[in-house]
Design an enzyme around this catalytic site. Structure first.
Site, PDB file in Angstrom:
ATOM      1  N   GLU A 127      -7.914  -3.670  -0.076  1.00 28.55           N
ATOM      2  CA  GLU A 127      -7.726  -4.853  -0.940  1.00 28.55           C
ATOM      3  C   GLU A 127      -6.597  -4.577  -1.933  1.00 28.55           C
ATOM      4  O   GLU A 127      -6.155  -3.431  -2.056  1.00 28.55           O
ATOM      5  CB  GLU A 127      -9.015  -5.118  -1.722  1.00 28.55           C
ATOM      6  CG  GLU A 127     -10.185  -5.366  -0.815  1.00 28.55           C
ATOM      7  CD  GLU A 127     -11.478  -5.609  -1.582  1.00 28.55           C
ATOM      8  OE1 GLU A 127     -11.446  -5.601  -2.835  1.00 28.55           O
ATOM      9  OE2 GLU A 127     -12.496  -5.796  -0.917  1.00 28.55           O
ATOM     10  N   GLU A 368      -4.824   4.935   7.136  1.00 29.73           N
ATOM     11  CA  GLU A 368      -6.019   5.785   7.380  1.00 29.73           C
ATOM     12  C   GLU A 368      -6.074   6.950   6.385  1.00 29.73           C
ATOM     13  O   GLU A 368      -6.540   8.036   6.703  1.00 29.73           O
ATOM     14  CB  GLU A 368      -6.059   6.334   8.815  1.00 29.73           C
ATOM     15  CG  GLU A 368      -5.789   5.352   9.922  1.00 29.73           C
ATOM     16  CD  GLU A 368      -6.734   4.176   9.973  1.00 29.73           C
ATOM     17  OE1 GLU A 368      -7.727   4.157   9.217  1.00 29.73           O
ATOM     18  OE2 GLU A 368      -6.482   3.248  10.761  1.00 29.73           O
TER      19      GLU A 368
HETATM   20  C1  LIG Z   1       1.282  -1.098   8.143  1.00 33.61           C
HETATM   21  C2  LIG Z   1      -0.052  -0.919   7.506  1.00 33.61           C
HETATM   22  C3  LIG Z   1      -1.191  -1.272   8.220  1.00 33.61           C
HETATM   23  C4  LIG Z   1      -2.454  -1.134   7.642  1.00 33.61           C
HETATM   24  N1  LIG Z   1      -3.562  -1.549   8.339  1.00 33.61           N
HETATM   25  C5  LIG Z   1      -4.767  -1.610   7.705  1.00 33.61           C
HETATM   26  C6  LIG Z   1      -5.905  -2.196   8.338  1.00 33.61           C
HETATM   27  O1  LIG Z   1      -5.853  -2.611   9.499  1.00 33.61           O
HETATM   28  N2  LIG Z   1      -7.058  -2.299   7.654  1.00 33.61           N
HETATM   29  C7  LIG Z   1      -7.162  -1.834   6.372  1.00 33.61           C
HETATM   30  O2  LIG Z   1      -8.242  -1.967   5.799  1.00 33.61           O
HETATM   31  N3  LIG Z   1      -6.105  -1.263   5.739  1.00 33.61           N
HETATM   32  C8  LIG Z   1      -4.909  -1.140   6.363  1.00 33.61           C
HETATM   33  N4  LIG Z   1      -3.825  -0.581   5.733  1.00 33.61           N
HETATM   34  C9  LIG Z   1      -3.967  -0.109   4.369  1.00 33.61           C
HETATM   35  C10 LIG Z   1      -3.839   1.401   4.193  1.00 33.61           C
HETATM   36  O3  LIG Z   1      -4.983   2.054   4.700  1.00 33.61           O
HETATM   37  C11 LIG Z   1      -3.607   1.655   2.695  1.00 33.61           C
HETATM   38  O4  LIG Z   1      -2.285   1.202   2.426  1.00 33.61           O
HETATM   39  C12 LIG Z   1      -3.752   3.114   2.307  1.00 33.61           C
HETATM   40  O5  LIG Z   1      -5.099   3.525   2.390  1.00 33.61           O
HETATM   41  C13 LIG Z   1      -3.251   3.375   0.888  1.00 33.61           C
HETATM   42  O6  LIG Z   1      -3.767   2.453  -0.013  1.00 33.61           O
HETATM   43  P1  LIG Z   1      -2.762   1.673  -0.992  1.00 33.61           P
HETATM   44  O7  LIG Z   1      -1.681   1.084  -0.176  1.00 33.61           O
HETATM   45  O8  LIG Z   1      -3.553   0.740  -1.835  1.00 33.61           O
HETATM   46  O9  LIG Z   1      -2.108   2.779  -1.901  1.00 33.61           O
HETATM   47  P2  LIG Z   1      -2.738   3.406  -3.272  1.00 33.61           P
HETATM   48  O10 LIG Z   1      -4.133   3.858  -3.053  1.00 33.61           O
HETATM   49  O11 LIG Z   1      -2.483   2.447  -4.393  1.00 33.61           O
HETATM   50  O12 LIG Z   1      -1.806   4.665  -3.438  1.00 33.61           O
HETATM   51  C14 LIG Z   1      -0.486   4.599  -3.974  1.00 33.61           C
HETATM   52  C15 LIG Z   1       0.019   6.040  -4.107  1.00 33.61           C
HETATM   53  O13 LIG Z   1      -0.839   6.765  -4.994  1.00 33.61           O
HETATM   54  C16 LIG Z   1      -1.311   7.923  -4.363  1.00 33.61           C
HETATM   55  N5  LIG Z   1      -2.662   8.247  -4.833  1.00 33.61           N
HETATM   56  C17 LIG Z   1      -3.747   7.432  -4.897  1.00 33.61           C
HETATM   57  N6  LIG Z   1      -4.809   8.110  -5.365  1.00 33.61           N
HETATM   58  C18 LIG Z   1      -4.393   9.381  -5.576  1.00 33.61           C
HETATM   59  C19 LIG Z   1      -5.024  10.567  -6.041  1.00 33.61           C
HETATM   60  N7  LIG Z   1      -6.318  10.603  -6.363  1.00 33.61           N
HETATM   61  N8  LIG Z   1      -4.276  11.709  -6.152  1.00 33.61           N
HETATM   62  C20 LIG Z   1      -2.965  11.690  -5.805  1.00 33.61           C
HETATM   63  N9  LIG Z   1      -2.304  10.611  -5.370  1.00 33.61           N
HETATM   64  C21 LIG Z   1      -3.018   9.468  -5.235  1.00 33.61           C
HETATM   65  C22 LIG Z   1      -1.306   7.571  -2.878  1.00 33.61           C
HETATM   66  O14 LIG Z   1      -1.331   8.747  -2.085  1.00 33.61           O
HETATM   67  C23 LIG Z   1      -0.026   6.806  -2.780  1.00 33.61           C
HETATM   68  O15 LIG Z   1       1.052   7.687  -2.704  1.00 33.61           O
HETATM   69  C24 LIG Z   1      -2.570  -0.641   6.325  1.00 33.61           C
HETATM   70  C25 LIG Z   1      -1.405  -0.274   5.611  1.00 33.61           C
HETATM   71  C26 LIG Z   1      -0.178  -0.418   6.201  1.00 33.61           C
HETATM   72  C27 LIG Z   1       1.063  -0.033   5.406  1.00 33.61           C
END
Ligand SMILES: Cc1cc2nc3c(=O)[nH]c(=O)nc-3n(C[C@H](O)[C@H](O)[C@H](O)COP(=O)(O)OP(=O)(O)OC[C@H]3O[C@@H](n4cnc5c(N)ncnc54)[C@H](O)[C@@H]3O)c2cc1C
Length: 392
Positions: A127, A368
């Site tokens: 989300e 993932e």
């Molecule tokens: C092309 C694509 C397809 C996808 N398909 C799906 C899907 O089918 N279903 C689904 O549910 N999701 C999907 N996703 C979502 C994906 O799983 C998330 O983008 C991913 O888990 C990261 O979450 P976020 O983008 O909110 O990044 P955030 O969690 O906001 O992270 C941003 C940055 O902060 C870092 N960070 C966060 N927490 C920490 C911590 N504790 N310590 C150090 N660094 C941290 C992260 O590593 C990252 O570098 C997809 C994403 C993409 C780009």
């Protein structure tokens, strides 16, 4: 530990390789230049071919319409489909999620038809405010008689454009289980709305949609597993998918090295093939060395998963899956970068395999679970289990 493929695994590898080379590779450039669009009739034909070859539902048991492959066999399939760009390997119907807890009725309505390519699933967890940190999930499911009412917005839902049902993770009563539950949601249900079909860096055969759920009523019969089991079922899925991502990254790197090496041996500059220059040799040698390491890790993680019996062994597999995904996804990024360099200006053209992979493999370090999240999982497992357990 022996990673010589058995004759059966070699046969499986050959079958997938033939499918990739004959049916998928010829479509790559056409699909790339169409920004990922694949003609529905062509998709249906390819799915039929995958069924003929016995590749559909390769992660699921036979009783659910799948092939009943173990992890090692799944890795062999995934490594081969990693060798084609634009996510063309995703045409093979391979329904997401640990469906093994599905009820017989859910199997007949959703899982079996998805294995047969008659229905398409997608998986909606992420989300706007809940990415790496699922505790921030705002999508809720509230019980109302014999149904549940879902409200929320999901981001990046891969296959959202082609799917007719989703597995949606929603927050339920925090006092029950892990506070999250998974639901089968038919996407034609009243209250399901596509908010946006954003464009991404890669051009895969499936899009990633933003979807809203507004008072969507879902019957109790659509709960997957138990109420309050959502986080742990998703974790189970991540474990499997991280190893398959590692395998696809290994396959992608193999193809990149093959193509870059072939090109280097043909491309003449300053009177000799560029493959004679150490600068080029070193890039290819580093790539080959790294893909071997990633391949061994991936096969070892799959073998550990196949052999795991106790909870503790499964937890160790979880850490090994993270290590394989972390290393393989970062490895393929380096390999793709070097391949673009070896191809020179040609490597920057969309018709070139290195250009496509250079963009496509970037997401392997994000979805993932990002590389940072994998490192956190690995570090905590190290503190709990020590070094030696992770090296077995
Ligand atoms: C092309 C694509 C397809 C996808 N398909 C799906 C899907 O089918 N279903 C689904 O549910 N999701 C999907 N996703 C979502 C994906 O799983 C998330 O983008 C991913 O888990 C990261 O979450 P976020 O983008 O909110 O990044 P955030 O969690 O906001 O992270 C941003 C940055 O902060 C870092 N960070 C966060 N927490 C920490 C911590 N504790 N310590 C150090 N660094 C941290 C992260 O590593 C990252 O570098 C997809 C994403 C993409 C780009």
């Amino acid at each position: 530990m022996n990673f010589q493929l058995s004759p059966e695994l070699k046969t499986l590898q050959q079958q997938v390789r033939q499918f990739v080379n004959k049916d998928l590779l010829p479509l790559e450039i056409e699909v790339e230049l169409a920004d990922g669009r694949l003609d529905p009739a062509v998709r249906a034909r390819l799915q039929g071919r995958a069924r003929e070859l016995g590749l559909n539902g390769f992660a699921l048991p036979k009783a659910m319409g799948g092939q009943g492959y173990n992890w090692l066999e799944q890795v062999v399939v995934s490594e081969e489909i990693g060798q084609v760009t634009n996510g063309l390997g995703f045409v093979i119907p391979d329904p997401a999620i640990a469906f093994t807890v599905a009820t017989p009725e859910q199997v007949e309505r959703y899982v079996r038809p998805a294995c047969e390519g008659k229905r398409q699933d997608c998986y909606a967890i992420t989300e706007a405010g809940a990415g790496s940190d699922p505790s921030q999930m705002e999508t809720t499911a509230v019980r109302d008689g014999d149904a549940w009412v879902l409200n929320g917005e999901k981001w990046h839902v891969t296959f959202g454009d082609l799917a007719d049902f989703a597995i949606v993770q929603a927050a339920t009563d925090p006092a029950v289980g892990d506070g999250n539950t998974l639901f089968f949601v038919d996407l034609d249900s009243p209250g399901v709305e596509v908010l946006e079909h954003p464009r991404y860096m890669h051009h895969l055969i499936a899009g990633h949609l933003k979807i809203a759920l507004r008072n969507v009523r879902v019957p109790q019969a659509n709960v997957l597993g138990e109420v309050g089991q959502g986080l742990s079922l998703s974790k189970e899925w991540f474990r499997r998918e991280r190893v398959m991502i590692a395998a696809r990254c290994v396959g992608a790197a193999e193809r990149l090295i093959r193509e870059a090496s072939d090109f280097a041996q043909q491309r003449v500059q300053f009177g000799q093939p560029i493959s004679e220059y150490q600068a080029i040799q070193f890039m290819l040698a580093d790539s080959l060395t790294e893909v071997w390491a990633a391949r061994l890790m991936t096969y070892a993680a799959a073998q550990a998963a196949d052999e795991a019996k106790t909870d503790e062994e499964v937890k160790l597999v979880h850490a090994k899956a993270s290590m394989a995904k972390l290393y393989a996804s970062e490895m393929v990024g380096r390999v793709a970068d070097r391949a673009v360099q070896i191809f020179g200006g040609r490597g920057y053209m969309r018709e070139n395999v290195a250009e496509r992979y250079y963009r496509e493999v970037r997401v392997e370090r994000i979805w993932e679970g990002t590389s940072e999240i994998q490192r956190i999982i690995i570090a905590y497992s190290l503190y709990k289990r020590g070094v030696a357990a992770h090296l077995e």
